[in-house]
Write a protein that holds these residues in place. Structure first.
Motif, PDB file in Angstrom:
ATOM      1  N   VAL A 157       0.838  -1.206   0.000  1.00 28.18           N
ATOM      2  CA  VAL A 157       0.000   0.000   0.000  1.00 28.18           C
ATOM      3  C   VAL A 157       0.877   1.263   0.000  1.00 28.18           C
ATOM      4  N   PHE A 158       1.720   1.416   1.007  1.00 30.76           N
ATOM      5  CA  PHE A 158       2.496   2.667   1.116  1.00 30.76           C
ATOM      6  C   PHE A 158       3.543   2.795   0.006  1.00 30.76           C
ATOM      7  N   ARG A 159       4.333   1.749  -0.181  1.00 34.30           N
ATOM      8  CA  ARG A 159       5.434   1.857  -1.156  1.00 34.30           C
ATOM      9  C   ARG A 159       4.909   2.014  -2.583  1.00 34.30           C
ATOM     10  N   GLN A 160       3.875   1.228  -2.931  1.00 35.40           N
ATOM     11  CA  GLN A 160       3.338   1.323  -4.303  1.00 35.40           C
ATOM     12  C   GLN A 160       2.653   2.677  -4.526  1.00 35.40           C
ATOM     13  N   THR A 161       2.044   3.233  -3.473  1.00 33.50           N
ATOM     14  CA  THR A 161       1.428   4.566  -3.607  1.00 33.50           C
ATOM     15  C   THR A 161       2.521   5.617  -3.806  1.00 33.50           C
ATOM     16  N   MET A 162       3.639   5.446  -3.101  1.00 32.74           N
ATOM     17  CA  MET A 162       4.773   6.372  -3.304  1.00 32.74           C
ATOM     18  C   MET A 162       5.268   6.288  -4.754  1.00 32.74           C
ATOM     19  N   PHE A 163       5.367   5.073  -5.282  1.00 33.52           N
ATOM     20  CA  PHE A 163       5.750   4.899  -6.694  1.00 33.52           C
ATOM     21  C   PHE A 163       4.750   5.620  -7.606  1.00 33.52           C
ATOM     22  N   ALA A 164       3.457   5.421  -7.304  1.00 32.58           N
ATOM     23  CA  ALA A 164       2.396   6.021  -8.133  1.00 32.58           C
ATOM     24  C   ALA A 164       2.495   7.545  -8.105  1.00 32.58           C
ATOM     25  N   GLU A 165       2.820   8.086  -6.938  1.00 32.64           N
ATOM     26  CA  GLU A 165       2.956   9.545  -6.816  1.00 32.64           C
ATOM     27  C   GLU A 165       4.166  10.040  -7.609  1.00 32.64           C
ATOM     28  N   PHE A 166       5.260   9.299  -7.562  1.00 39.29           N
ATOM     29  CA  PHE A 166       6.469   9.644  -8.323  1.00 39.29           C
ATOM     30  C   PHE A 166       6.142   9.694  -9.820  1.00 39.29           C
ATOM     31  N   GLU A 167       5.432   8.674 -10.315  1.00 41.50           N
ATOM     32  CA  GLU A 167       5.078   8.634 -11.746  1.00 41.50           C
ATOM     33  C   GLU A 167       4.233   9.845 -12.133  1.00 41.50           C
ATOM     34  N   LYS A 168       3.291  10.195 -11.261  1.00 40.36           N
ATOM     35  CA  LYS A 168       2.393  11.313 -11.552  1.00 40.36           C
ATOM     36  C   LYS A 168       3.202  12.622 -11.633  1.00 40.36           C
ATOM     37  N   ILE A 169       4.105  12.809 -10.680  1.00 37.37           N
ATOM     38  CA  ILE A 169       4.902  14.043 -10.652  1.00 37.37           C
ATOM     39  C   ILE A 169       5.774  14.156 -11.901  1.00 37.37           C
ATOM     40  N   ILE A 170       6.484  13.067 -12.265  1.00 34.07           N
ATOM     41  CA  ILE A 170       7.425  13.198 -13.404  1.00 34.07           C
ATOM     42  C   ILE A 170       6.678  13.396 -14.729  1.00 34.07           C
ATOM     43  N   HIS A 171       5.495  12.778 -14.868  1.00 33.27           N
ATOM     44  CA  HIS A 171       4.730  12.992 -16.111  1.00 33.27           C
ATOM     45  C   HIS A 171       4.187  14.425 -16.176  1.00 33.27           C
ATOM     46  N   GLU A 172       3.740  14.949 -15.034  1.00 28.66           N
ATOM     47  CA  GLU A 172       3.229  16.332 -15.025  1.00 28.66           C
ATOM     48  C   GLU A 172       4.351  17.310 -15.356  1.00 28.66           C
ATOM     49  N   LYS A 173       5.538  17.056 -14.829  1.00 34.82           N
ATOM     50  CA  LYS A 173       6.682  17.948 -15.122  1.00 34.82           C
ATOM     51  C   LYS A 173       7.008  17.917 -16.617  1.00 34.82           C
ATOM     52  N   ALA A 174       7.001  16.713 -17.196  1.00 35.58           N
ATOM     53  CA  ALA A 174       7.287  16.573 -18.631  1.00 35.58           C
ATOM     54  C   ALA A 174       6.204  17.273 -19.456  1.00 35.58           C
ATOM     55  N   GLU A 175       4.950  17.157 -19.014  1.00 35.95           N
ATOM     56  CA  GLU A 175       3.838  17.814 -19.742  1.00 35.95           C
ATOM     57  C   GLU A 175       3.969  19.334 -19.697  1.00 35.95           C
ATOM     58  N   GLN A 176       4.626  19.823 -18.632  1.00 38.38           N
ATOM     59  CA  GLN A 176       4.839  21.278 -18.529  1.00 38.38           C
ATOM     60  C   GLN A 176       6.136  21.720 -19.225  1.00 38.38           C
ATOM     61  N   GLY A 177       6.783  20.743 -19.915  1.00 39.23           N
ATOM     62  CA  GLY A 177       7.977  21.082 -20.690  1.00 39.23           C
ATOM     63  C   GLY A 177       9.276  21.046 -19.908  1.00 39.23           C
ATOM     64  N   GLU A 178       9.242  20.509 -18.678  1.00 37.32           N
ATOM     65  CA  GLU A 178      10.483  20.448 -17.884  1.00 37.32           C
ATOM     66  C   GLU A 178      11.308  19.216 -18.255  1.00 37.32           C
ATOM     67  N   ALA A 179      12.630  19.356 -18.151  1.00 38.15           N
ATOM     68  CA  ALA A 179      13.523  18.222 -18.460  1.00 38.15           C
ATOM     69  C   ALA A 179      13.656  17.320 -17.246  1.00 38.15           C
ATOM     70  N   LEU A 180      13.669  16.011 -17.492  1.00 41.00           N
ATOM     71  CA  LEU A 180      13.821  15.057 -16.389  1.00 41.00           C
ATOM     72  C   LEU A 180      15.293  14.637 -16.293  1.00 41.00           C
ATOM     73  N   THR A 181      16.065  15.496 -15.665  1.00 39.79           N
ATOM     74  CA  THR A 181      17.502  15.206 -15.500  1.00 39.79           C
ATOM     75  C   THR A 181      17.687  14.213 -14.355  1.00 39.79           C
ATOM     76  N   PRO A 182      18.852  13.546 -14.267  1.00 42.57           N
ATOM     77  CA  PRO A 182      19.069  12.635 -13.140  1.00 42.57           C
ATOM     78  C   PRO A 182      18.940  13.350 -11.796  1.00 42.57           C
ATOM     79  N   GLN A 183      19.397  14.620 -11.747  1.00 42.01           N
ATOM     80  CA  GLN A 183      19.316  15.394 -10.495  1.00 42.01           C
ATOM     81  C   GLN A 183      17.857  15.623 -10.094  1.00 42.01           C
TER      82      GLN A 183
END
Length: 596
Positions: A454-480
């Motif tokens: 429950v907790f770990r998979q939800t954290m993964f799900a939140e990470f995916e949501k954040i990185i896709h939203e950043k990409a949709e806003q035109g931000e680069a997904l650098t390793p940092q």
């Protein structure tokens, strides 16, 4: 059954009865020929799917072909799984796979051809009495229509299909074939090469130095490849953006949820409700620190055993009895089917030479389900047995109460029935446990499932949501950027009472599920729905059981979210997750009592 036997030496009572699918090879061969012939007949409908009568006949033929192909495929591959080294079964499996591809190609014109009709024509067809049993198929086509492109555009997208697999393929090759980890010292001081498989074993070590060294070695290795791995993950996100724009979806997340018709509120609601209950997770971390007698709890202490390994020897016959008794709350009808499964050749029980590893429940519409096990006489195997029988009975009820087309339930629902059985078995064992050591062993086993599923998979799900939203806003997904987001989430989820080691910021680089985007949330929702069902069944009894059996009988004849809602679990509200969290809270309280 201690030594690994050859398949030919396995007694009949320990094997599944595949004869219930086909009595012999000749029957399989005859049906194979029949499918070839029927697939040829389907081609005759191409260009003619304009009226209700033609569509009804084409659908009926499509059902026949699909069902027979499924039966041939299931039988051939289950034979292959009995002994993967047997050449004749390898050939049979290959033959069935080729047939599946051929049938897929032969029937591929049906959906695009119907979708080329106007919305008015489609709406008219849905009301036609001739097509009553295909109403849901047509409604689903109408729902998909805004996202289906012209014939030429669809053809172009199909050709891009292979290219779009590249990020996942490259990650797989890098992660499984090219990445080499250093040697670490085990408990005996011996140098052992770190591998994916050994990593968890090292983290479960009682020796803290072994855990720390393995943890550092794992993430130091990923850190060396951070630029390549960030590019690969970023390319996968870019691929999702391309498809969501091409198919006219508002966002990548909505595109991913569209197939199962899941509202985005379900996804968002999971994350926000888990945030609300993070103090419970932090409390569990404090308890873990206390049980491990540590001044500081680190990320590499998360899998360390909290109690002395409690040896629960449970023979298969005994496991069956406990599973049968633990499912008493589901009523006599459920247990009657369960007993039939135990006694009538549904299950292939023990390991043999060449047998496929792991466990699954599978089958084809029209015959009973099958379960493959590799049973060991321990607690884990007993939970695997009840888990797979949960899937099997879901399929049994679904197949017996629906037409072929409506019987297949979604992945979103699949884990609910299996996890519910596990929850009832755990409740049964805890209520009967008199040994404090055994009780603590069971409580930690269950609490860790909440933490990881429950907790770990939800954290993964939140990470995916954040990185896709950043990409949709035109931000680069650098390793940092990726590491910063991931580290921040770990701090939030694990709390101040824990030392969130800097190395964990690279964990995003080793999660294969991130290449199957927006999938992991289903683990958390499935587990929460199952826990909610088990709580209702144990608290309310009969009315809740009736609702639950209604859920099992629904198959896929409505959207997943509606099927659950009718059964009393509304995933668009925080309630099921709250109910699951109240169970988690109860476990922590019991553990705290035992440690006083």
């Amino acid at each position: 059954m201690s030594q690994v036997t050859k398949r030919s030496e396995v007694p009949n009572e320990y094997r599944w009865k595949l004869e219930d699918l086909y009595p012999n090879q000749a029957a399989w061969d005859a049906e194979f020929k029949k499918v070839k012939q029927l697939a040829g007949e389907i081609a005759g409908y191409q260009g003619k799917l304009k009226d209700a009568a033609s569509i009804a006949r084409c659908f009926a033929l499509d059902d026949d072909v699909s069902l027979l192909t499924e039966r041939l495929y299931v039988f051939a591959n289950m034979r292959h799984h009995e002994d993967t080294a047997e050449p004749s079964y390898q050939a049979l499996s290959e033959k069935s796979k080729k047939l599946s591809v051929e049938v897929g190609e032969a029937t591929s014109f049906i959906t695009p051809e119907i979708l080329s009709l106007s919305e008015e024509q489609l709406t008219g067809l849905i009301a036609e009495p001739d097509l009553a049993k295909y109403k849901r198929t047509l409604e689903e086509m109408l729902r998909q229509k805004p996202h289906v492109l012209s014939k030429n555009e669809e053809s172009l997208l199909a050709q891009v299909g292979n290219v779009s697999q590249a990020p996942s393929t490259i990650f797989g090759m890098l992660n499984n074939a090219d990445l080499k980890f250093p040697k670490v010292k085990n408990e005996k001081g011996e140098e052992v090469e770190l591998t994916h498989g050994r990593y968890i074993q090292f983290l479960e070590s009682k020796d803290r130095n072994v855990r720390r060294e393995a943890f550092k070695a794992m993430y130091d290795t990923y850190a060396k490849w951070k630029n390549t791995l960030a590019s690969t993950l970023s390319a996968n996100v870019t691929k999702n953006l391309f498809y969501s724009k091409a198919r006219k979806y508002p966002s990548t997340l909505e595109m991913s949820l569209f197939g199962d018709n899941i509202p985005q509120s379900v996804y968002d609601n999971l994350i926000s409700t888990i945030h609300e209950f993070l103090p419970l997770m932090h409390r569990y971390m404090d308890l873990r620190k206390k049980l491990l007698k540590l001044d500081e709890l680190h990320m590499y202490d998360l899998f360390a055993p909290l109690v002395e390994e409690f040896d629960m020897e449970i023979a298969y016959e005994q496991a069956k009895e406990k599973v049968y008794d633990s499912l008493t709350p589901l009523g006599e009808d459920y247990r009657k089917v369960l007993k039939e499964g135990f006694d009538s050749g549904w299950i292939d029980i023990y390991e043999n030479e060449g047998k496929r590893s792991g466990a699954y429940s599978w089958g084809a519409f029209g015959t009973h389900p099958y379960v493959l096990l590799n049973h060991n006489d321990n607690l884990n195997s007993m939970f695997t047995l009840t888990h797979e029988m949960g899937h099997a009975l879901h399929s049994y009820y679904s197949d017996h109460n629906n037409e072929y087309r409506d019987a297949q339930y979604t992945i979103f629902l699949a884990e609910v029935a299996s996890t519910l059985n596990e929850a009832l078995l755990m409740d049964y064992l805890l209520k009967r446990s008199t040994d404090p050591k055994e009780k603590m062993y069971l409580l930690t086993y269950y609490a860790d499932q909440f933490r990881t599923t429950v907790f770990r998979q939800t954290m993964f799900a939140e990470f995916e949501k954040i990185i896709h939203e950043k990409a949709e806003q035109g931000e680069a997904l650098t390793p940092q950027e990726l590491s910063e987001i991931y580290y921040g989430l770990n701090v939030k989820y694990y709390g101040d009472g824990m030392v969130v080691d800097k190395d964990i910021e690279m964990e995003w680089a080793r999660i294969p599920h991130f290449y199957n985007s927006f999938y992991v949330y289903k683990y958390a929702t499935g587990f929460s729905a199952a826990t909610s069902f088990s709580k209702q069944i144990l608290d309310e009894g009969e009315p809740a059981v009736e609702r639950y059996l209604g859920f099992l009988k629904s198959g896929g004849k409505d959207y997943s979210i509606n099927i659950l809602k009718k059964a009393g679990v509304d995933m668009s509200t925080p309630e099921p997750i709250r109910q699951a969290m109240s169970v988690f809270k109860g476990l922590i309280e019991q553990m705290e009592q035992l440690t006083k």
